[in-house]
Scaffold this motif. Sequence first.
Motif, PDB file in Angstrom:
ATOM      1  N   GLY A  40      -3.755   3.728  -6.323  1.00  0.00           N
ATOM      2  CA  GLY A  40      -4.603   2.697  -6.860  1.00  0.00           C
ATOM      3  C   GLY A  40      -5.568   1.989  -5.527  1.00  0.00           C
ATOM      4  O   GLY A  40      -6.579   1.690  -5.930  1.00  0.00           O
ATOM      5  N   ASP A  41      -5.176   2.442  -4.319  1.00  0.00           N
ATOM      6  CA  ASP A  41      -6.171   2.202  -3.245  1.00  0.00           C
ATOM      7  C   ASP A  41      -7.382   3.167  -3.203  1.00  0.00           C
ATOM      8  O   ASP A  41      -8.585   2.701  -3.069  1.00  0.00           O
ATOM      9  CB  ASP A  41      -5.689   2.510  -1.738  1.00  0.00           C
ATOM     10  N   LYS A  42      -7.246   4.481  -3.786  1.00  0.00           N
ATOM     11  CA  LYS A  42      -8.325   5.537  -4.105  1.00  0.00           C
ATOM     12  C   LYS A  42      -9.370   4.863  -4.893  1.00  0.00           C
ATOM     13  O   LYS A  42     -10.317   4.896  -5.171  1.00  0.00           O
ATOM     14  CB  LYS A  42      -7.697   6.666  -4.267  1.00  0.00           C
ATOM     15  N   ILE A  43      -8.649   4.467  -6.083  1.00  0.00           N
ATOM     16  CA  ILE A  43      -9.412   3.904  -7.451  1.00  0.00           C
ATOM     17  C   ILE A  43     -10.547   3.060  -6.919  1.00  0.00           C
ATOM     18  O   ILE A  43     -11.466   2.793  -7.227  1.00  0.00           O
ATOM     19  CB  ILE A  43      -8.517   3.526  -8.401  1.00  0.00           C
ATOM     20  N   GLU A  44      -9.761   1.968  -6.074  1.00  0.00           N
ATOM     21  CA  GLU A  44     -10.522   0.781  -5.711  1.00  0.00           C
ATOM     22  C   GLU A  44     -11.691   1.191  -4.717  1.00  0.00           C
ATOM     23  O   GLU A  44     -12.837   0.646  -4.759  1.00  0.00           O
ATOM     24  CB  GLU A  44      -9.396  -0.025  -4.836  1.00  0.00           C
ATOM     25  N   ASP A  45     -11.463   2.154  -3.951  1.00  0.00           N
ATOM     26  CA  ASP A  45     -12.389   2.635  -3.144  1.00  0.00           C
ATOM     27  C   ASP A  45     -13.585   3.352  -3.913  1.00  0.00           C
ATOM     28  O   ASP A  45     -14.752   3.043  -3.461  1.00  0.00           O
ATOM     29  CB  ASP A  45     -11.894   3.765  -1.933  1.00  0.00           C
ATOM     30  N   GLU A  51     -19.923   0.420  -7.243  1.00  0.00           N
ATOM     31  CA  GLU A  51     -20.819  -0.778  -7.244  1.00  0.00           C
ATOM     32  C   GLU A  51     -21.859  -0.654  -6.328  1.00  0.00           C
ATOM     33  O   GLU A  51     -22.937  -1.467  -6.572  1.00  0.00           O
ATOM     34  CB  GLU A  51     -19.667  -1.909  -6.906  1.00  0.00           C
ATOM     35  N   ASP A  52     -21.591  -0.242  -5.221  1.00  0.00           N
ATOM     36  CA  ASP A  52     -22.591  -0.172  -4.119  1.00  0.00           C
ATOM     37  C   ASP A  52     -23.903   0.774  -4.517  1.00  0.00           C
ATOM     38  O   ASP A  52     -24.901   0.355  -4.427  1.00  0.00           O
ATOM     39  CB  ASP A  52     -22.065   0.291  -2.832  1.00  0.00           C
ATOM     40  N   ALA A  53     -23.743   1.583  -5.082  1.00  0.00           N
ATOM     41  CA  ALA A  53     -24.505   2.654  -5.701  1.00  0.00           C
ATOM     42  C   ALA A  53     -25.625   1.914  -6.762  1.00  0.00           C
ATOM     43  O   ALA A  53     -26.592   2.346  -6.656  1.00  0.00           O
ATOM     44  CB  ALA A  53     -24.017   3.819  -6.066  1.00  0.00           C
TER      45      ALA A  53
END
Length: 43
Positions: free
Chosen positions: A28-33, A39-41
Amino acid sequence: MKKVLLVLFAAGLLATSFTSCREKETVGDKIEDVADDVEDAID
């Protein structure tokens, strides 16, 4: 009886001293990252 308690205490102390304190990343943490990176891109 005291020796048994001391041995168990020493074993517990050694086990905690050799355990890594580094936080493990879940899926879940990896997916969020990845979502944050996308989003930043886009911005």
